[in-house]
Motif scaffolding. Structure first.
Motif, mmCIF file in Angstrom:
data_model
loop_
_atom_site.group_PDB
_atom_site.id
_atom_site.type_symbol
_atom_site.label_atom_id
_atom_site.label_comp_id
_atom_site.label_asym_id
_atom_site.label_seq_id
_atom_site.Cartn_x
_atom_site.Cartn_y
_atom_site.Cartn_z
ATOM 1 N N GLU A 30 72.269 1.977 0.613
ATOM 2 C CA GLU A 30 71.835 1.913 -0.782
ATOM 3 C C GLU A 30 70.729 0.896 -1.004
ATOM 4 O O GLU A 30 70.021 0.951 -2.014
ATOM 5 C CB GLU A 30 73.031 1.590 -1.677
ATOM 6 C CG GLU A 30 73.995 2.759 -1.819
ATOM 7 C CD GLU A 30 75.231 2.412 -2.625
ATOM 8 O OE1 GLU A 30 75.938 3.347 -3.049
ATOM 9 O OE2 GLU A 30 75.500 1.196 -2.827
ATOM 10 N N ALA A 31 70.557 -0.021 -0.063
ATOM 11 C CA ALA A 31 69.472 -0.996 -0.164
ATOM 12 C C ALA A 31 68.124 -0.407 0.237
ATOM 13 O O ALA A 31 67.092 -1.059 0.088
ATOM 14 C CB ALA A 31 69.783 -2.213 0.706
ATOM 15 N N ARG A 32 68.132 0.829 0.741
ATOM 16 C CA ARG A 32 66.899 1.488 1.204
ATOM 17 C C ARG A 32 66.490 2.582 0.227
ATOM 18 O O ARG A 32 67.295 3.409 -0.181
ATOM 19 C CB ARG A 32 67.133 2.118 2.580
ATOM 20 C CG ARG A 32 67.531 1.168 3.679
ATOM 21 C CD ARG A 32 66.361 0.497 4.316
ATOM 22 N NE ARG A 32 65.306 1.377 4.726
ATOM 23 C CZ ARG A 32 64.529 1.175 5.792
ATOM 24 N NH1 ARG A 32 64.746 0.131 6.564
ATOM 25 N NH2 ARG A 32 63.545 1.998 6.084
ATOM 26 N N ASP A 33 65.201 2.591 -0.142
ATOM 27 C CA ASP A 33 64.683 3.655 -1.000
ATOM 28 C C ASP A 33 64.478 4.957 -0.241
ATOM 29 O O ASP A 33 64.358 6.011 -0.866
ATOM 30 C CB ASP A 33 63.337 3.236 -1.608
ATOM 31 C CG ASP A 33 63.486 2.056 -2.572
ATOM 32 O OD1 ASP A 33 64.582 1.920 -3.169
ATOM 33 O OD2 ASP A 33 62.528 1.292 -2.711
ATOM 34 N N ASP A 34 64.439 4.877 1.102
ATOM 35 C CA ASP A 34 64.155 6.080 1.885
ATOM 36 C C ASP A 34 65.424 6.768 2.375
ATOM 37 O O ASP A 34 65.366 7.644 3.227
ATOM 38 C CB ASP A 34 63.246 5.752 3.073
ATOM 39 C CG ASP A 34 63.634 4.465 3.779
ATOM 40 O OD1 ASP A 34 64.756 3.971 3.531
ATOM 41 O OD2 ASP A 34 62.820 3.958 4.563
ATOM 42 N N LEU A 35 66.592 6.364 1.843
ATOM 43 C CA LEU A 35 67.847 7.046 2.142
ATOM 44 C C LEU A 35 68.493 7.504 0.849
ATOM 45 O O LEU A 35 68.476 6.793 -0.158
ATOM 46 C CB LEU A 35 68.822 6.130 2.882
ATOM 47 C CG LEU A 35 68.525 5.741 4.325
ATOM 48 C CD1 LEU A 35 69.684 4.933 4.880
ATOM 49 C CD2 LEU A 35 68.270 6.958 5.181
ATOM 50 N N GLU A 36 69.078 8.678 0.890
ATOM 51 C CA GLU A 36 69.859 9.191 -0.234
ATOM 52 C C GLU A 36 71.218 9.645 0.313
ATOM 53 O O GLU A 36 71.280 10.575 1.116
ATOM 54 C CB GLU A 36 69.149 10.376 -0.892
ATOM 55 C CG GLU A 36 69.961 11.064 -1.972
ATOM 56 C CD GLU A 36 69.352 12.376 -2.424
ATOM 57 O OE1 GLU A 36 70.066 13.184 -3.025
ATOM 58 O OE2 GLU A 36 68.150 12.596 -2.144
ATOM 59 N N ILE A 37 72.279 8.978 -0.098
ATOM 60 C CA ILE A 37 73.611 9.346 0.375
ATOM 61 C C ILE A 37 74.043 10.625 -0.324
ATOM 62 O O ILE A 37 74.163 10.666 -1.551
ATOM 63 C CB ILE A 37 74.623 8.221 0.120
ATOM 64 C CG1 ILE A 37 74.218 6.956 0.884
ATOM 65 C CG2 ILE A 37 76.027 8.656 0.551
ATOM 66 C CD1 ILE A 37 75.098 5.764 0.617
ATOM 67 N N CYS A 38 74.278 11.667 0.456
ATOM 68 C CA CYS A 38 74.673 12.953 -0.120
ATOM 69 C C CYS A 38 76.167 13.202 0.006
ATOM 70 O O CYS A 38 76.672 14.217 -0.482
ATOM 71 C CB CYS A 38 73.887 14.098 0.511
ATOM 72 S SG CYS A 38 74.140 14.306 2.289
ATOM 73 N N GLY A 39 76.888 12.301 0.667
ATOM 74 C CA GLY A 39 78.319 12.467 0.772
ATOM 75 C C GLY A 39 78.954 11.502 1.748
ATOM 76 O O GLY A 39 78.265 10.887 2.572
#
Length: 263
Positions: A30-39
């Motif tokens: 969550e500290a990275r803008d280039d990751l999106e947790i999808c599950g």
């Protein structure tokens, strides 16, 4: 000069049966803008269902942080199922294995893992693994595997993750009094409590050296800040009295090795 193109975040799935381990990964992601947790999934079967749902909805999963040892379908079995049913899941995501057991590393890279993180995962190693995924997602060469494992084993953690039944409990390294060999594993002593950890004493010696732990016997490491007194026993040996009252013997060979630092 035109602004750089925005980077599409990698849609990321966290798969680990330990809630604490998922919490650590989630905070780092969550500290990275280039990751999106999808599950998040607790085991391989749940991950399969999630991947099917995403594929049916036309959404891709770009990256999986994947535990090895899980109840039911483990990490390796999950990858085998994905390979067998490629048409149902679309392109295979990049895989970063996350586990407390370094012995699975060779097999992990045979499965074309992008990286292999040892628990407890440090922010620096997490960032390193992610950069590999962002750069080109190529599998590691054998010499890189050895280097990364060496880095992981030689890092100086601030805590140890101890498995207690179905839970993982973090234990601060500075609270550890001493570490004792126990067969192929070690027993970590903290005051009146002790915990079994699936690492060898040699690995723990390397892991904790930068935190002030010293080998005092072929089967024991001691936290230097926990030493209250040293009592000569003759023949070059010493009895170590710890602050909690525990007493250990420092053998002559180790006393000679560290006398300039400890005595």
């Amino acid at each position: 000069m035109s602004a750089p193109a925005a980077t599409t975040p990698l849609r990321t799935l966290l798969v680990d049966d330990e809630a604490l381990a998922r919490d650590v990964l989630r905070r780092l992601a969550e500290a990275r803008d280039d990751l999106e947790i999808c599950g998040e999934c607790e085991h391989g079967e749940a991950a399969l269902r999630k991947l099917r749902e995403e594929n049916a909805a036309g959404r891709t999963v770009d990256l999986i942080f994947l535990d090895v040892r899980m109840p039911g379908l483990d990490g390796f079995e999950l990858l085998e199922e994905l390979a067998r049913s490629a048409d149902s899941f679309g392109p295979l995501p990049s895989i970063v294995f996350v586990t407390a057991y370094d012995r699975y590393a060779v097999r992990a890279f045979e499965k074309q893992a992008v990286d292999y993180l040892l628990k407890p995962v440090t922010p620096a190693r997490f960032e390193q693994a992610l950069e590999r995924c962002l750069e080109n997602r190529r599998p590691l060469a054998p010499e890189e595997v050895q280097r990364l494992l060496g880095d992981a084993l030689l890092a100086a953690p601030e805590r140890l993750l101890i498995k207690l039944g179905s839970r993982i409990v973090p234990v601060a390294v500075h609270d550890v009094d001493w570490v004792e060999a126990s067969g192929d594993y070690v027993r970590v002593h903290c005051g009146e409590k002790s915990h079994l950890l699936e690492r060898s004493l040699g690995e723990m010696e390397k892991l904790l050296a930068l935190r002030g732990f010293r080998r005092v016997h072929r089967s024991a490491l001691v936290n230097e800040v926990r030493i209250a007194q040293l009592h000569p026993l003759g023949s070059g040996r010493y009895e170590i009295e710890l602050q909690n009252g525990s007493r250990l013997v420092m053998s002559r060979s180790y006393a000679n090795r560290y006398k300039d630092e400890l005595l």
